[in-house]
Structures are given as structure tokens and as C-alpha cells.
Design a protein around this motif. Structure first.
Motif, PDB file in Angstrom:
ATOM      1  N   PHE A  87       0.834  -1.200   0.000  1.00  0.00           N
ATOM      2  CA  PHE A  87       0.000   0.000   0.000  1.00  0.00           C
ATOM      3  C   PHE A  87       0.869   1.251   0.000  1.00  0.00           C
ATOM      4  CE2 PHE A  87      -2.095   3.503   2.186  1.00  0.00           C
ATOM      5  CZ  PHE A  87      -3.200   3.647   1.378  1.00  0.00           C
ATOM      6  N   THR A  88       1.943   1.215   0.780  1.00  0.00           N
ATOM      7  CA  THR A  88       2.748   2.425   0.949  1.00  0.00           C
ATOM      8  C   THR A  88       3.722   2.659  -0.215  1.00  0.00           C
ATOM      9  OG1 THR A  88       3.792   1.057   2.660  1.00  0.00           O
ATOM     10  CG2 THR A  88       2.651   2.997   3.406  1.00  0.00           C
ATOM     11  N   HIS A  89       4.152   1.565  -0.898  1.00  0.00           N
ATOM     12  CA  HIS A  89       5.118   1.754  -1.990  1.00  0.00           C
ATOM     13  C   HIS A  89       4.557   1.435  -3.375  1.00  0.00           C
ATOM     14  CE1 HIS A  89       7.647   0.831   1.655  1.00  0.00           C
ATOM     15  NE2 HIS A  89       8.041   2.033   1.316  1.00  0.00           N
ATOM     16  N   GLY A  90       3.378   0.830  -3.419  1.00  0.00           N
ATOM     17  CA  GLY A  90       2.729   0.557  -4.703  1.00  0.00           C
ATOM     18  C   GLY A  90       3.313  -0.599  -5.507  1.00  0.00           C
ATOM     19  N   LYS A  91       4.307  -1.313  -4.957  1.00  0.00           N
ATOM     20  CA  LYS A  91       4.939  -2.401  -5.719  1.00  0.00           C
ATOM     21  C   LYS A  91       4.354  -3.756  -5.318  1.00  0.00           C
ATOM     22  CE  LYS A  91       9.446  -0.197  -6.049  1.00  0.00           C
ATOM     23  NZ  LYS A  91      10.547   0.036  -5.121  1.00  0.00           N
ATOM     24  N   VAL A  92       4.429  -4.724  -6.248  1.00  0.00           N
ATOM     25  CA  VAL A  92       4.010  -6.090  -5.920  1.00  0.00           C
ATOM     26  C   VAL A  92       5.259  -6.905  -5.592  1.00  0.00           C
ATOM     27  CG1 VAL A  92       2.902  -8.195  -6.777  1.00  0.00           C
ATOM     28  CG2 VAL A  92       2.000  -5.955  -7.432  1.00  0.00           C
ATOM     29  N   TYR A  93       5.204  -7.639  -4.493  1.00  0.00           N
ATOM     30  CA  TYR A  93       6.355  -8.470  -4.141  1.00  0.00           C
ATOM     31  C   TYR A  93       5.871  -9.839  -3.655  1.00  0.00           C
ATOM     32  CZ  TYR A  93       5.112  -6.514   0.394  1.00  0.00           C
ATOM     33  OH  TYR A  93       4.414  -6.117   1.508  1.00  0.00           O
ATOM     34  N   ASP A  94       6.802 -10.801  -3.690  1.00  0.00           N
ATOM     35  CA  ASP A  94       6.493 -12.142  -3.180  1.00  0.00           C
ATOM     36  C   ASP A  94       6.766 -12.190  -1.689  1.00  0.00           C
ATOM     37  OD1 ASP A  94       5.917 -13.603  -5.648  1.00  0.00           O
ATOM     38  OD2 ASP A  94       7.990 -13.117  -6.155  1.00  0.00           O
ATOM     39  N   ILE A  95       5.917 -12.921  -0.966  1.00  0.00           N
ATOM     40  CA  ILE A  95       6.261 -13.233   0.419  1.00  0.00           C
ATOM     41  C   ILE A  95       6.463 -14.739   0.533  1.00  0.00           C
ATOM     42  CG2 ILE A  95       5.106 -11.237   1.457  1.00  0.00           C
ATOM     43  CD1 ILE A  95       2.840 -13.164   2.321  1.00  0.00           C
ATOM     44  N   ILE A  96       7.365 -15.122   1.401  1.00  0.00           N
ATOM     45  CA  ILE A  96       7.646 -16.553   1.568  1.00  0.00           C
ATOM     46  C   ILE A  96       7.664 -16.939   3.051  1.00  0.00           C
ATOM     47  CG2 ILE A  96       8.962 -16.842  -0.573  1.00  0.00           C
ATOM     48  CD1 ILE A  96      11.498 -16.779   1.223  1.00  0.00           C
ATOM     49  N   VAL A  97       7.220 -18.171   3.292  1.00  0.00           N
ATOM     50  CA  VAL A  97       7.318 -18.766   4.630  1.00  0.00           C
ATOM     51  C   VAL A  97       7.817 -20.197   4.436  1.00  0.00           C
ATOM     52  CG1 VAL A  97       6.008 -19.613   6.625  1.00  0.00           C
ATOM     53  CG2 VAL A  97       5.489 -17.361   5.679  1.00  0.00           C
ATOM     54  N   ALA A  98       8.837 -20.578   5.162  1.00  0.00           N
ATOM     55  CA  ALA A  98       9.383 -21.939   5.035  1.00  0.00           C
ATOM     56  C   ALA A  98       8.334 -22.966   5.463  1.00  0.00           C
ATOM     57  CB  ALA A  98      10.632 -22.082   5.890  1.00  0.00           C
ATOM     58  N   ARG A  99       8.182 -24.005   4.664  1.00  0.00           N
ATOM     59  CA  ARG A  99       7.175 -25.045   4.936  1.00  0.00           C
ATOM     60  C   ARG A  99       7.398 -25.722   6.282  1.00  0.00           C
ATOM     61  NH1 ARG A  99       4.168 -27.323   0.508  1.00  0.00           N
ATOM     62  NH2 ARG A  99       4.454 -25.957  -1.287  1.00  0.00           N
ATOM     63  N   GLU A 100       8.644 -25.762   6.694  1.00  0.00           N
ATOM     64  CA  GLU A 100       8.934 -26.504   7.949  1.00  0.00           C
ATOM     65  C   GLU A 100       8.298 -25.839   9.172  1.00  0.00           C
ATOM     66  OE1 GLU A 100      13.090 -26.160   9.509  1.00  0.00           O
ATOM     67  OE2 GLU A 100      13.420 -24.993   7.678  1.00  0.00           O
ATOM     68  N   PHE A 101       7.891 -24.566   9.046  1.00  0.00           N
ATOM     69  CA  PHE A 101       7.382 -23.863  10.227  1.00  0.00           C
ATOM     70  C   PHE A 101       5.855 -23.819  10.320  1.00  0.00           C
ATOM     71  CE2 PHE A 101      11.548 -21.523   9.551  1.00  0.00           C
ATOM     72  CZ  PHE A 101      12.226 -22.350  10.435  1.00  0.00           C
ATOM     73  N   LEU A 102       5.166 -24.279   9.297  1.00  0.00           N
ATOM     74  CA  LEU A 102       3.704 -24.184   9.291  1.00  0.00           C
ATOM     75  C   LEU A 102       3.118 -25.414   8.616  1.00  0.00           C
ATOM     76  CD1 LEU A 102       1.964 -21.816  10.292  1.00  0.00           C
ATOM     77  CD2 LEU A 102       1.893 -20.953   7.950  1.00  0.00           C
ATOM     78  N   GLY A 103       2.129 -26.039   9.263  1.00  0.00           N
ATOM     79  CA  GLY A 103       1.550 -27.253   8.682  1.00  0.00           C
ATOM     80  C   GLY A 103       0.092 -27.419   9.079  1.00  0.00           C
ATOM     81  N   PRO A 104      -0.545 -28.504   8.617  1.00  0.00           N
ATOM     82  CA  PRO A 104      -1.975 -28.729   8.826  1.00  0.00           C
ATOM     83  C   PRO A 104      -2.390 -28.803  10.293  1.00  0.00           C
ATOM     84  CG  PRO A 104      -1.073 -30.326   7.273  1.00  0.00           C
ATOM     85  CD  PRO A 104       0.085 -29.559   7.811  1.00  0.00           C
TER      86      PRO A 104
END
Ligand code: 5GP
Length: 191
Positions: A100-117
Motif C-alpha cells: 500500500f505504501t510503496h505501490g509495488k508487488v512483491y512475493d512473500i515466503i514462509v518456510a514449509r517446515e514452520f507451518l503445517g496442517p
């Protein structure tokens, strides 16, 4: 949350013709840790019985708030990283966020090992405006097959569409200060 509303009235600065609220003196540049602590406590009051196992936020300004909340919930805090890398591999969940503040599109990433079902996830962020940051985090939670408990937001600019869009998906959003309108001449009005 009265304390946060009062602080916004006192120290918030309205910029960009009423589009941006600067809270640099207490929330996201210089930090009032006691205020953060009250915010963390309030998120725990709101979501404390939801059996949260992980708090997820996005760098950078969400991290401090999420960490203080994490102490109350006694769970790990994960922050989604903004990635510049073009070769995102299979070891991460990824989604796109428009700043919102910079108007650019970027990727966000989260390592799979830290979040699961098995995880029950609370999202935390400083601002909710158009909802792009929160939507990016929601996609990550969905990709992980985790359960989304809801989102705790410090400041929601309720005159922008993000809050309605996300609540419209059936997601619980709790904002500690909801701004109905703001202008450089009239100041801030809360909902
Ligand atoms: P959204 O993705 O909902 O459009 O915007 C949320 C993100 O943009 C937040 O993580 C926050 O960093 C930033 N943001 C949006 N509006 C404001 C604002 O008025 N003031 C500040 N300081 N940050 C904002």
C-alpha cells in the motif's frame, strides 16, 4: 482500544491528502514498548481461548507487535519474508502482496517446515488498508492446510476496502482502532 485511539489522536500524523497515517513516533519506527505490551495483551484477551499454535505476521512492522503477543500466547512467531529472489523453490509457501505504501508487488515466503496442517494460526499486522498484506498471509495459511483463527490488527482504515473484503470471506478480524475517516484538516474520526 481506548489507549491506542488516544495515542493516534495525540501523535499520529496524517499524510498524502488523508490516505496515510504516520505512527512513526510510537508504533512502527520508534516503538513505545509499553503500548506494544498493552496491544499484545489485548490480542490475547480477544483470541486467547482459540488454541492458537502459531502467530504469523509480515516483515517488518508486524514483527515487534507479534513478538509481544507471542509472549502472552506462549507460541512461536513466524514472519513472512519479502523475497527478491526469482528462484523460489518448493521448500517455501509463497504468495503475492501489493504494498500500500510503496505501490509495488512483491512475493512473500514462509518456510514449509514452520507451518503445517496441525497449526491454528493467528495473523497479526500493524495496519489493514486494502487487505493485500492480510490476503497474502491468508494464502500462506491455506497453502499450509493450517486452520486460520483470525486476524488481529492494530489500526484498520475502515474507509478502505480490506476489512470488508476479509470479513466477507468469513474470517474474524479484530482491529484495535478502526478509523472511519481522516483528513489533514479535520484529523481522525474513529468508528
Ligand atoms: P494493505 O495491504 O491492507 O493495503 O496495507 C497494509 C500494509 O500497508 C501494512 O502492513 C502497513 O505496513 C502498510 N500501511 C497501509 N496503510 C498504512 C498507513 O496509513 N500508515 C502506515 N504507516 N502504514 C500503512
Amino acid at each position: 482500544m481506548k489507549l491506542l485511539e488516544e495515542r493516534i489522536q495525540k501523535d499520529g500524523k496524517i499524510r498524502n491528502g488523508g490516505a496515510v497515517l504516520k505512527v512513526d513516533s510510537f508504533l512502527n519506527h520508534q516503538i513505545d514498548v509499553k503500548l506494544y505490551n498493552e496491544i499484545g495483551k489485548e490480542f490475547f484477551r480477544l483470541f486467547g481461548d482459540e488454541k492458537v499454535t502459531k502467530i504469523l505476521t509480515i516483515e517488518a512492522s508486524g514483527i515487534g507487535i507479534a513478538c509481544i503477543a507471542g509472549q502472552y500466547f506462549d507460541v512461536p512467531v513466524i514472519f513472512a519474508k519479502k523475497s527478491k529472489s526469482k528462484n523460489i523453490d518448493g521448500s517455501v509457501y509463497t504468495s503475492k502482496v501489493e504494498s500500500f505504501t510503496h505501490g509495488k508487488v512483491y512475493d512473500i515466503i514462509v518456510a514449509r517446515e514452520f507451518l503445517g496442517p496441525e497449526d491454528r494460526v493467528l495473523l497479526i499486522d500493524d495496519f489493514l488498508a486494502n487487505g493485500s498484506a492480510l490476503n497474502g498471509l491468508i494464502q500462506v495459511v491455506k497453502s499450509a492446510g493450517a486452520t486460520l483463527v483470525g486476524a488481529g490488527i492494530c489500526v484498520e482504515k475502515a474507509f478502505q476496502p480490506g476489512g470488508d473484503l476479509i470479513r466477507g470471506q468469513g474470517i474474524r478480524v479484530e482491529s484495535l482502532a478502526r478509523i472511519e475517516s481522516m483528513s489533514e484538516t479535520e484529523g481522525v474520526t474513529f468508528c
